[in-house]
Motif scaffolding. Sequence first.
Motif, PDB file in Angstrom:
ATOM      1  N   MET A 271      75.071   5.938   1.422  1.00 20.02           N
ATOM      2  CA  MET A 271      74.043   6.715   0.723  1.00 20.02           C
ATOM      3  C   MET A 271      74.136   6.512  -0.791  1.00 20.02           C
ATOM      4  O   MET A 271      73.124   6.335  -1.472  1.00 20.02           O
ATOM      5  CB  MET A 271      74.197   8.200   1.069  1.00 20.02           C
ATOM      6  N   GLU A 272      75.343   6.518  -1.314  1.00 15.58           N
ATOM      7  CA  GLU A 272      75.516   6.306  -2.757  1.00 15.58           C
ATOM      8  C   GLU A 272      75.090   4.902  -3.153  1.00 15.58           C
ATOM      9  O   GLU A 272      74.461   4.703  -4.208  1.00 15.58           O
ATOM     10  CB  GLU A 272      76.981   6.552  -3.155  1.00 15.58           C
ATOM     11  N   ALA A 273      75.419   3.901  -2.309  1.00 14.93           N
ATOM     12  CA  ALA A 273      75.048   2.521  -2.621  1.00 14.93           C
ATOM     13  C   ALA A 273      73.537   2.342  -2.589  1.00 14.93           C
ATOM     14  O   ALA A 273      72.949   1.676  -3.460  1.00 14.93           O
ATOM     15  CB  ALA A 273      75.725   1.566  -1.641  1.00 14.93           C
ATOM     16  N   GLN A 274      72.884   2.932  -1.589  1.00 13.11           N
ATOM     17  CA  GLN A 274      71.427   2.804  -1.493  1.00 13.11           C
ATOM     18  C   GLN A 274      70.727   3.494  -2.664  1.00 13.11           C
ATOM     19  O   GLN A 274      69.654   3.063  -3.091  1.00 13.11           O
ATOM     20  CB  GLN A 274      70.947   3.386  -0.160  1.00 13.11           C
TER      21      GLN A 274
ATOM     22  N   GLY B 187      84.537  -6.173   7.931  1.00 18.21           N
ATOM     23  CA  GLY B 187      83.558  -5.992   8.994  1.00 18.21           C
ATOM     24  C   GLY B 187      82.325  -5.239   8.545  1.00 18.21           C
ATOM     25  O   GLY B 187      81.271  -5.324   9.180  1.00 18.21           O
ATOM     26  N   VAL B 188      82.447  -4.480   7.448  1.00 18.85           N
ATOM     27  CA  VAL B 188      81.273  -3.790   6.893  1.00 18.85           C
ATOM     28  C   VAL B 188      80.923  -4.351   5.519  1.00 18.85           C
ATOM     29  O   VAL B 188      80.292  -3.675   4.700  1.00 18.85           O
ATOM     30  CB  VAL B 188      81.488  -2.260   6.824  1.00 18.85           C
ATOM     31  N   GLY B 189      81.347  -5.594   5.280  1.00 21.87           N
ATOM     32  CA  GLY B 189      80.927  -6.285   4.065  1.00 21.87           C
ATOM     33  C   GLY B 189      81.700  -5.931   2.815  1.00 21.87           C
ATOM     34  O   GLY B 189      81.244  -6.219   1.697  1.00 21.87           O
ATOM     35  N   LEU B 190      82.882  -5.330   2.970  1.00 23.83           N
ATOM     36  CA  LEU B 190      83.658  -4.884   1.816  1.00 23.83           C
ATOM     37  C   LEU B 190      85.072  -5.470   1.861  1.00 23.83           C
ATOM     38  O   LEU B 190      85.393  -6.255   2.755  1.00 23.83           O
ATOM     39  CB  LEU B 190      83.725  -3.352   1.802  1.00 23.83           C
ATOM     40  N   ILE B 191      85.898  -5.078   0.911  1.00 25.97           N
ATOM     41  CA  ILE B 191      87.324  -5.386   0.964  1.00 25.97           C
ATOM     42  C   ILE B 191      88.083  -4.074   0.790  1.00 25.97           C
ATOM     43  O   ILE B 191      87.517  -3.092   0.300  1.00 25.97           O
ATOM     44  CB  ILE B 191      87.752  -6.398  -0.124  1.00 25.97           C
ATOM     45  N   PRO B 192      89.350  -4.001   1.195  1.00 25.11           N
ATOM     46  CA  PRO B 192      90.120  -2.775   0.961  1.00 25.11           C
ATOM     47  C   PRO B 192      90.213  -2.478  -0.526  1.00 25.11           C
ATOM     48  O   PRO B 192      90.456  -3.375  -1.330  1.00 25.11           O
ATOM     49  CB  PRO B 192      91.500  -3.118   1.540  1.00 25.11           C
ATOM     50  N   ALA B 193      90.023  -1.201  -0.881  1.00 26.09           N
ATOM     51  CA  ALA B 193      90.075  -0.834  -2.295  1.00 26.09           C
ATOM     52  C   ALA B 193      90.887   0.423  -2.550  1.00 26.09           C
ATOM     53  O   ALA B 193      90.887   0.947  -3.654  1.00 26.09           O
ATOM     54  CB  ALA B 193      88.662  -0.644  -2.844  1.00 26.09           C
ATOM     55  N   GLY B 194      91.617   0.886  -1.534  1.00 25.03           N
ATOM     56  CA  GLY B 194      92.479   2.045  -1.714  1.00 25.03           C
ATOM     57  C   GLY B 194      93.930   1.641  -1.891  1.00 25.03           C
ATOM     58  O   GLY B 194      94.833   2.456  -1.671  1.00 25.03           O
ATOM     59  N   GLY B 195      94.135   0.383  -2.280  1.00 24.10           N
ATOM     60  CA  GLY B 195      95.493  -0.111  -2.480  1.00 24.10           C
ATOM     61  C   GLY B 195      95.989  -0.989  -1.360  1.00 24.10           C
ATOM     62  O   GLY B 195      97.132  -1.466  -1.404  1.00 24.10           O
TER      63      GLY B 195
ATOM     64  N   CYS C  18      79.371  -3.525  -2.837  1.00 25.64           N
ATOM     65  CA  CYS C  18      78.502  -2.394  -2.472  1.00 25.64           C
ATOM     66  C   CYS C  18      77.051  -2.654  -2.878  1.00 25.64           C
ATOM     67  O   CYS C  18      76.115  -2.148  -2.245  1.00 25.64           O
ATOM     68  CB  CYS C  18      78.984  -1.115  -3.144  1.00 25.64           C
ATOM     69  N   GLY C  19      76.863  -3.434  -3.919  1.00 23.70           N
ATOM     70  CA  GLY C  19      75.510  -3.719  -4.378  1.00 23.70           C
ATOM     71  C   GLY C  19      74.818  -4.818  -3.613  1.00 23.70           C
ATOM     72  O   GLY C  19      73.614  -5.061  -3.806  1.00 23.70           O
ATOM     73  N   GLU C  20      75.526  -5.484  -2.708  1.00 25.88           N
ATOM     74  CA  GLU C  20      74.941  -6.575  -1.927  1.00 25.88           C
ATOM     75  C   GLU C  20      74.093  -6.011  -0.780  1.00 25.88           C
ATOM     76  O   GLU C  20      74.594  -5.218   0.031  1.00 25.88           O
ATOM     77  CB  GLU C  20      76.045  -7.467  -1.350  1.00 25.88           C
ATOM     78  N   PRO C  21      72.829  -6.408  -0.669  1.00 27.66           N
ATOM     79  CA  PRO C  21      71.986  -5.921   0.441  1.00 27.66           C
ATOM     80  C   PRO C  21      72.603  -6.192   1.809  1.00 27.66           C
ATOM     81  O   PRO C  21      72.488  -5.350   2.714  1.00 27.66           O
ATOM     82  CB  PRO C  21      70.674  -6.695   0.253  1.00 27.66           C
ATOM     83  N   LYS C  22      73.249  -7.343   1.968  1.00 31.10           N
ATOM     84  CA  LYS C  22      73.824  -7.661   3.284  1.00 31.10           C
ATOM     85  C   LYS C  22      75.017  -6.776   3.614  1.00 31.10           C
ATOM     86  O   LYS C  22      75.275  -6.485   4.783  1.00 31.10           O
ATOM     87  CB  LYS C  22      74.198  -9.141   3.347  1.00 31.10           C
ATOM     88  N   THR C  23      75.753  -6.355   2.590  1.00 28.85           N
ATOM     89  CA  THR C  23      76.832  -5.392   2.840  1.00 28.85           C
ATOM     90  C   THR C  23      76.247  -4.063   3.291  1.00 28.85           C
ATOM     91  O   THR C  23      76.742  -3.444   4.240  1.00 28.85           O
ATOM     92  CB  THR C  23      77.684  -5.207   1.573  1.00 28.85           C
TER      93      THR C  23
END
Length: 804
Positions: free
Chosen positions: A554-557, A621-629, A783-788
Amino acid sequence: MKVNLQRTTIRKACIIGSGVMGAAIAAHLANAGLTVLLLDRVPERLTEEEMRQELTLASPQVRNRYAAQALQRLRKTQPAPLYDESFITRIHAGNMEDDLTKIQDADWIIEAVTERLDVKQQVLSQIARWRREDAIVSTNTSGISIEAMSAHLDRSFREHFLGTHFFNPPRYMKLLEIIPGRLTKPEAVAAVRSFAEQRLGKGVVLAKDTPNFIANRIGTYGLLITLREMMKARLSVEEVDAITGPAMGRPKSATFRTLDLVGLDTFLHVADNVRRHAASPEEREVFTPPEVLHEMVKRGWLGEKSGSGFYRKVKSEQGSTILALNLASMDYAKAGKPSYPALEAARAAKGAAAKIRALVEGGDRSSEFSWNVLKHVLLYAAEKAGEIADSIVEIDRAMRWGFNWQLGPFETWDALGLARTAARMEQDGLVLPKWVQDWLAAGNDSFYKQEGGMRKVVINGAWREEETDSTHLSLQRFKEQGRIIERNNGASLIDIGDGAVCLEFHSPNQAIGGDILMMIQRSVEIVEERYEALIIANEARHFCVGANLMLLLMEAQDEEWDEIDRIIRLFQDTMMRLKYCTKPVIAAPHSMTLGGGLEVCLAASRVYAAAETYCGLVEAGVGLIPAGGGCKELILRLSETLADVPAADMQPYVNRIFETIGMAKVSTSAHHAKRLGLLREQDRITASRDRQLYEAKRLALELAASGYLPPEARPIKVVGRDGKAVLQLGARQLHLGGQISDHDLTIADKLAHVLAGGDVPPGTLVSEAYLLDLEREAFLSLCGEPKTQQRMQAMLATGKPLRN
């Protein structure tokens, strides 16, 4: 010589019979660290392949063929019977002619041959010749009499002999029914029970030596009653499965998918065992299956193993179609999706008790059918309570653990209201067992009750505290005792005694949002001020499925990039706060432990994982990478591991981390997670979910007592721009080969940049904060990528990854 069997250490085992169950039991004993000898008969003739190899019947590989083939099947079986494929080296194949003397080395011998009394008697006679005097012998049987099997053997053998009914598959099914014989020593029962609970992770119930014991006796009756009532009500296969699944507190496989999984031939064999031994004509009639089942077996429609049963999957160019059997016409047609008002109300209700009430009390056709099934099952369980088990607790546990019912029969009766339900049964012309009548007459309206934070149960006509193992700590019980320290919508901090507290996630699917992050930070503050240790655990189906994906999408959209940055910074700061807590933090994951859930574990001082923990950094799998460390922590651990080897080449290890994260690999067990590098060697594993919190608490307090100090912040060595180029080259080769998509390549490039430490020279030392900044920047850009965003949307809608 007097032997204290309760203290017997079981290190070596022998399984006789290498069929599906024998081999799978051998595998699970190997999971527990045992050395296992797997024996079977000697073949009578050569195969064509053996003849081509010019082998003879005297060749060892021929004589051991059946057990050796079983080991090969174990390597291919899915779901995997072994926690880790390397454990197969603990199992040794042999045969009953050349290797029977070796059973003298075994502490526990399990007979697992075909379900025929005469065959089992013969094999047990052979075991009796060679077993060590103090060795325990058990039979894996689904219902043959323990006494009948061993009556011809001497007293010493019978004192050490019992039934151990493993449910299939042994690694995954919790229930183990232990059936003592008339002469079995209590010490033998205690030794096997202790080993099974602690080392095999089993839920043990003690059953009496009656046909089909507890779970199969009640379960088979329930399935046959369901068939009988189905035919009366003229319902379809799909309608019955819709009603008798989760809406009734049962697994998704419900009635007919369960029968397809079990196999119609196997089910008929189990039913016939009770029919032949039942004392009353009424019970024999109930356990006489309808002719339609025999007809299906004649046609070879046995269920999943034959490709057709009550359901059949048909593949075409358009995809797969599930067909359901019409029992009246014996034709297959496309399976429908039944709906009734009561069924929909049950689906919407929260908790098994509320679902069952909504279903039974809904007043429609599905309600009438569900009541007609349940009333007979509940009465049958009550009638057999003293015959098949000493306590209704054993019956309820057997059905929960063996058939995956959410509530056992007596718990179900309580959920529906004992007095009200009993009155309705009597109105229907049914007769309550005398002990139930007496219990109601004494003014009681339940079989269980909560009192003083303890659960009590009716035993021999009086309230007694339900027996529980002191190592089975219950968060629910702690909460009922008023031991919640603080809570919000996402998590609770609970005092579990002795200076330890437990942080429990209870958001939907334990997904991590701002409320959980704030509670983690608050928990660290409280523990550092007033307690000795923090454990992170819960009693939900899964430990944690990751971050709140819906909120993120929701935040990304809405292009709220500053808000996403704030959320990720909060996540990173919270994980660092957890990692550098001045008191020990133990994460106790189980089942699904994905993405942010695993990052919580990576930040903990130690992990005490359930063996059945399926963990992975799955953000790709959802178009991202780990970002919590997650990326940072794996590279940091690698840097620390190689710190004492200055000349070591980091690149191969970074490549492996890149593949693990980029391919969103999920471990098949906690042991496999160690091999993937997601858990450390010092992290511990338990087979017992019931004991996990107890053991995690004990480890936490041991660390605290030994003067625990948080880790020191150290610089991290990275492979830099050259290493990044290596990772990107590997990704491009996969892309050129058509193995990954354009967007997969974009994600891989971002991941390579983070894992390599950016565009710095090889061997540069960087800080944790620096790597966390790289994680956050890559995450934000993706997060800004439409495909993600498409991938996130697809995961939320279908639960499956989208490859775009």
